[in-house]
Write an enzyme that holds these catalytic residues in place. Structure first.
Site, PDB file in Angstrom:
ATOM      1  N   TYR A  52      -0.119  -2.903  12.452  1.00 11.11           N
ATOM      2  CA  TYR A  52      -0.071  -1.533  11.925  1.00 11.11           C
ATOM      3  C   TYR A  52       0.759  -0.609  12.812  1.00 11.11           C
ATOM      4  O   TYR A  52       1.648   0.099  12.322  1.00 11.11           O
ATOM      5  CB  TYR A  52      -1.499  -0.993  11.706  1.00 11.11           C
ATOM      6  CG  TYR A  52      -2.168  -1.665  10.529  1.00 11.11           C
ATOM      7  CD1 TYR A  52      -2.487  -3.023  10.572  1.00 11.11           C
ATOM      8  CD2 TYR A  52      -2.451  -0.988   9.359  1.00 11.11           C
ATOM      9  CE1 TYR A  52      -3.071  -3.660   9.498  1.00 11.11           C
ATOM     10  CE2 TYR A  52      -3.039  -1.625   8.272  1.00 11.11           C
ATOM     11  CZ  TYR A  52      -3.345  -2.957   8.350  1.00 11.11           C
ATOM     12  OH  TYR A  52      -3.902  -3.595   7.278  1.00 11.11           O
ATOM     13  N   HIS A  68       0.843  -1.208   0.000  1.00  8.18           N
ATOM     14  CA  HIS A  68       0.000   0.000   0.000  1.00  8.18           C
ATOM     15  C   HIS A  68       0.872   1.249   0.000  1.00  8.18           C
ATOM     16  O   HIS A  68       0.594   2.227   0.697  1.00  8.18           O
ATOM     17  CB  HIS A  68      -0.922   0.053   1.225  1.00  8.18           C
ATOM     18  CG  HIS A  68      -2.090  -0.882   1.145  1.00  8.18           C
ATOM     19  ND1 HIS A  68      -3.226  -0.609   0.428  1.00  8.18           N
ATOM     20  CD2 HIS A  68      -2.287  -2.100   1.701  1.00  8.18           C
ATOM     21  CE1 HIS A  68      -4.086  -1.612   0.549  1.00  8.18           C
ATOM     22  NE2 HIS A  68      -3.540  -2.529   1.307  1.00  8.18           N
ATOM     23  N   ASN A  71     -10.671  -1.817   2.172  1.00  7.15           N
ATOM     24  CA  ASN A  71     -10.282  -1.871   0.756  1.00  7.15           C
ATOM     25  C   ASN A  71     -11.491  -1.523  -0.104  1.00  7.15           C
ATOM     26  O   ASN A  71     -12.595  -1.351   0.405  1.00  7.15           O
ATOM     27  CB  ASN A  71      -9.808  -3.285   0.380  1.00  7.15           C
ATOM     28  CG  ASN A  71      -8.362  -3.550   0.780  1.00  7.15           C
ATOM     29  OD1 ASN A  71      -7.557  -2.637   0.889  1.00  7.15           O
ATOM     30  ND2 ASN A  71      -8.030  -4.819   0.982  1.00  7.15           N
TER      31      ASN A  71
HETATM   32  C1  HEM Z   1      -1.330  -1.336   5.233  1.00  8.22           C
HETATM   33  C2  HEM Z   1      -0.486  -5.446   7.640  1.00  8.22           C
HETATM   34  C3  HEM Z   1      -4.686  -7.262   6.044  1.00  8.22           C
HETATM   35  C4  HEM Z   1      -5.802  -2.935   4.206  1.00  8.22           C
HETATM   36  C5  HEM Z   1      -0.730  -2.308   6.001  1.00  8.22           C
HETATM   37  C6  HEM Z   1       0.553  -2.175   6.645  1.00  8.22           C
HETATM   38  C7  HEM Z   1       0.780  -3.319   7.335  1.00  8.22           C
HETATM   39  C8  HEM Z   1      -0.345  -4.195   7.121  1.00  8.22           C
HETATM   40  C9  HEM Z   1       1.997  -3.641   8.188  1.00  8.22           C
HETATM   41  C10 HEM Z   1       1.448  -0.947   6.566  1.00  8.22           C
HETATM   42  C11 HEM Z   1       1.025  -0.010   7.653  1.00  8.22           C
HETATM   43  C12 HEM Z   1       1.788   1.281   7.637  1.00  8.22           C
HETATM   44  O1  HEM Z   1       3.017   1.251   7.704  1.00  8.22           O
HETATM   45  O2  HEM Z   1       1.137   2.351   7.610  1.00  8.22           O
HETATM   46  C13 HEM Z   1      -1.549  -6.299   7.424  1.00  8.22           C
HETATM   47  C14 HEM Z   1      -1.676  -7.628   7.974  1.00  8.22           C
HETATM   48  C15 HEM Z   1      -2.854  -8.140   7.516  1.00  8.22           C
HETATM   49  C16 HEM Z   1      -3.471  -7.113   6.676  1.00  8.22           C
HETATM   50  C17 HEM Z   1      -0.662  -8.309   8.884  1.00  8.22           C
HETATM   51  C18 HEM Z   1      -3.501  -9.479   7.750  1.00  8.22           C
HETATM   52  C19 HEM Z   1      -3.454 -10.126   8.896  1.00  8.22           C
HETATM   53  C20 HEM Z   1      -5.382  -6.247   5.447  1.00  8.22           C
HETATM   54  C21 HEM Z   1      -6.774  -6.294   5.053  1.00  8.22           C
HETATM   55  C22 HEM Z   1      -7.081  -5.073   4.550  1.00  8.22           C
HETATM   56  C23 HEM Z   1      -5.888  -4.248   4.625  1.00  8.22           C
HETATM   57  C24 HEM Z   1      -7.674  -7.503   5.225  1.00  8.22           C
HETATM   58  C25 HEM Z   1      -8.399  -4.568   4.023  1.00  8.22           C
HETATM   59  C26 HEM Z   1      -9.563  -4.977   4.485  1.00  8.22           C
HETATM   60  C27 HEM Z   1      -4.679  -2.152   4.330  1.00  8.22           C
HETATM   61  C28 HEM Z   1      -4.617  -0.783   3.866  1.00  8.22           C
HETATM   62  C29 HEM Z   1      -3.327  -0.332   4.158  1.00  8.22           C
HETATM   63  C30 HEM Z   1      -2.624  -1.423   4.795  1.00  8.22           C
HETATM   64  C31 HEM Z   1      -5.730   0.000   3.201  1.00  8.22           C
HETATM   65  C32 HEM Z   1      -2.770   1.045   3.849  1.00  8.22           C
HETATM   66  C33 HEM Z   1      -3.047   1.954   5.026  1.00  8.22           C
HETATM   67  C34 HEM Z   1      -2.567   3.353   4.704  1.00  8.22           C
HETATM   68  O3  HEM Z   1      -3.108   3.936   3.752  1.00  8.22           O
HETATM   69  O4  HEM Z   1      -1.664   3.826   5.390  1.00  8.22           O
HETATM   70  N1  HEM Z   1      -1.260  -3.543   6.297  1.00  8.22           N
HETATM   71  N2  HEM Z   1      -2.643  -6.027   6.642  1.00  8.22           N
HETATM   72  N3  HEM Z   1      -4.872  -4.991   5.170  1.00  8.22           N
HETATM   73  N4  HEM Z   1      -3.472  -2.502   4.884  1.00  8.22           N
HETATM   74 FE1  HEM Z   1      -3.057  -4.240   5.743  1.00  8.22          FE
END
Ligand code: HEM
Ligand code: NDP
Length: 490
Positions: A339, A56, A129
């Site tokens: 996060y 992302h 999402n």
């Molecule tokens: C970003 C982990 C599942 C949507 C991230 C980041 C991590 C992460 C570490 C980066 C955060 C940052 O540095 O700002 C995970 C893990 C998941 C998972 C371990 C599963 C266990 C999901 C799911 C969705 C999702 C299911 C949607 C329903 C997002 C979005 C971002 C993101 C939209 C970007 C946030 C932003 O704009 O800063 N995720 N994620 N993720 N994740 Fe996940």
């Protein structure tokens, strides 16, 4: 212009003598180490980046507000949802998933929909999402899924072979891959797509009654998608098409908006619902849980500084407010760790003090010090319990959101299955009952094209036999034909 601009200064505020010339010994002599301003400028320059998000990475961001349009107090006591007409300031970061900062916006990808509500009871982050489901249902598989989407360690190239290898060995991905390969995998703009929590969360009202909920943010601009060919053509024209579109729309006061509608399931329905309501690879069919209007989000202000406000924005799935909490959805529980851990790594332990991340209410706790800390509570006691008036948590007033768990052995296992918990039922419904014949034809075309880009024959065969034919026999046959595989592959 008659007004003189301010004189350039060092970071310490002292005026400097030149923006153009280093300090040298004569015009031809060496540059001097004592040019402290030059040293500061170069040293700061090489430290301009923070580590990217692990995925992302590429995104657009905008500020706006959320307005409550219906009374939802029977379901939640969240203060920001307490009254019709109430407005809460917010920030949205809308991203693509797989590529880096320079990646093309319009390539087929899921898009992130991360929202921060600055409420009087602390920040509430809803990180979803543009799809209502996800590829895997257990956090243990999440890093593997992301690795399959990333550049490969040997070639440095993304690999369709890796993607289809992972997907076809993970049947729970079939629903999300059907959405991704369909028209909604290439939204025309970020304004023309919906946002979904995808995950299930809990709402709790003032009387302590609990509900399981899913968020749907419906675009008021209408859904519009590119065809695969249009999306790929746009790559040659404008890599930043989505970012530019959102920025320009807000700049011309054409403020994009989304209606928030919720699916709300009574707490007691969960064990006997035909699908496991906590399985993120499933939707709750609308006829079982119709959408209930809640509010409206409007984005009306572009960021002034992209790095400070969009790159350093830190969302945290664990940022809940009273009246909203997690559910037994394993992905939520895994995400509640990941996060803030990422923010601490990327921007440091005091990331929540940056203006874009800072809550509007006061923070009182016993965390102290650390790099770049500037907010503090003066000489407040630094330990609890204390006799000197430090903050004190009131367990009568605030309880952690909770649910009942039956007494069971600790183990590693799949969810307890529900009657219709099949990985292929819902993508089959999407293909047969939701997509029109032209949409079905484009889905087939997109799948065949994607599977034709460097995917090994045995994986193509698995994709037909163990994946698409199980979603729908007709779909499997059409993909097999497109790939030139014989009927034995189906
Ligand atoms: C970003 C982990 C599942 C949507 C991230 C980041 C991590 C992460 C570490 C980066 C955060 C940052 O540095 O700002 C995970 C893990 C998941 C998972 C371990 C599963 C266990 C999901 C799911 C969705 C999702 C299911 C949607 C329903 C997002 C979005 C971002 C993101 C939209 C970007 C946030 C932003 O704009 O800063 N995720 N994620 N993720 N994740 Fe996940
Ligand atoms: P409905 O007929 O009530 O809902 C179908 C929904 O599908 C529409 O409301 C729309 O969601 C969405 N949709 C329309 N075209 C596409 C497309 N090309 N790709 C992806 N989604 C599309 O039926 P059900 O609620 O019983 O769901 C049937 C299937 O629809 C599900 O298996 C799922 O695949 C898909 N779906 C269901 C959603 C839900 O929460 N129930 C949400 C989104 C998709 P929207 O109104 O959100 O734009």
């Amino acid at each position: 212009m008659s007004e003189q601009p301010p004189n350039t200064t060092s970071d310490a505020g002292a005026p400097v003598a030149s923006d153009e010339y280093s300090l040298t010994v004569g015009a031809a002599g060496p540059v001097l180490l004592q040019d402290a301003y030059l040293i500061e400028k170069l040293a700061h320059f090489v430290r301009e980046r923070v580590p990217d998000r692990v995925y992302h990475v590429k995104a657009s961001g905008a500020f706006g507000y959320f307005e409550v349009t219906a009374d939802v107090t029977q379901w939640t006591k969240a203060a920001f949802l307490s009254e019709v007409g109430k407005r809460t300031p917010m920030f949205a970061r809308i991203s693509s998933v797989a590529g880096e900062e320079g990646y093309a916006d319009t390539l087929r990808d899921v898009h992130g929909f991360a929202l921060k509500f600055y409420t009087e009871e602390g920040n509430y982050d809803m990180v979803g999402n543009n799809t209502p489901v996800f590829f895997v249902r257990d956090p243990m598989k999440f890093p593997d899924f992301i690795h399959s989407q990333e550049r490969m360690s040997d070639t440095g190239l993304r690999s369709n072979n890796a993607q289809w290898d992972f997907w076809t060995l993970s049947p729970e991905s079939a629903h999300q891959v059907t959405v991704l390969m369909g028209d909604r995998g290439t939204p025309r703009t970020l304004r023309n797509m919906n946002g979904y929590s995808s995950d299930t969360y809990m709402w709790e009202n003032a009387a302590g009654e609990k509900f399981w909920v899913k968020y749907h943010f419906k675009t008021e601009q209408g859904i519009e998608n590119f065809t695969d060919a249009e999306a790929r053509a746009m790559v040659a024209e404008d890599l930043d098409y989505h970012r530019r579109d959102l920025w320009e729309a807000i700049a011309r006061n054409d403020h994009p908006s989304w209606r928030l509608e919720m699916q709300i399931m009574p707490y007691e329905d969960a064990p006997n619902y035909r699908f496991n309501p906590f399985d993120i690879t499933k939707v709750w069919p609308h006829k079982d849980y119709p959408l209930i209007p809640v509010g409206r989000m409007v984005l009306d202000r572009n960021p002034e500084n992209f790095f400070a406000q969009v790159v350093q924005a830190g969302f945290d799935v664990a940022n809940f407010v009273p009246g909203i909490g997690p559910s037994p959805d394993r992905m939520v529980l895994g995400r509640m760790f990941a996060y803030a851990d990422s923010q601490r790594y990327r921007t440091g332990p005091n990331y929540a003090q940056l203006p874009v991340n800072k809550p509007i209410n006061e923070v009182h706790n016993y965390n102290k010090d650390g790099p770049m800390r500037y907010h503090h509570n003066g000489n407040q006691p630094v330990y609890a319990p204390n006799s000197y008036g430090g903050p004190r948590a009131d367990p009568q007033r605030y309880r952690d959101p909770s649910w009942f768990v039956e007494s069971a052995e600790i183990m590693r296992t799949a969810y307890v299955p529900h009657k219709d918990d099949d990985d292929f039922i819902q993508p089959g419904t999407l293909y047969r009952e939701v997509m029109s014949p032209p949409e079905q034809a484009r889905l087939v075309e997109n799948i065949v094209w994607h599977l034709s880009q460097g995917v090994e024959r045995n994986i193509q065969e698995r994709a037909v036999k163990d994946y698409w034919s199980k979603v729908d026999p007709d779909l499997g046959a059409r993909v097999a034909d497109g790939l030139g595989l014989g009927s034995s592959a189906r």
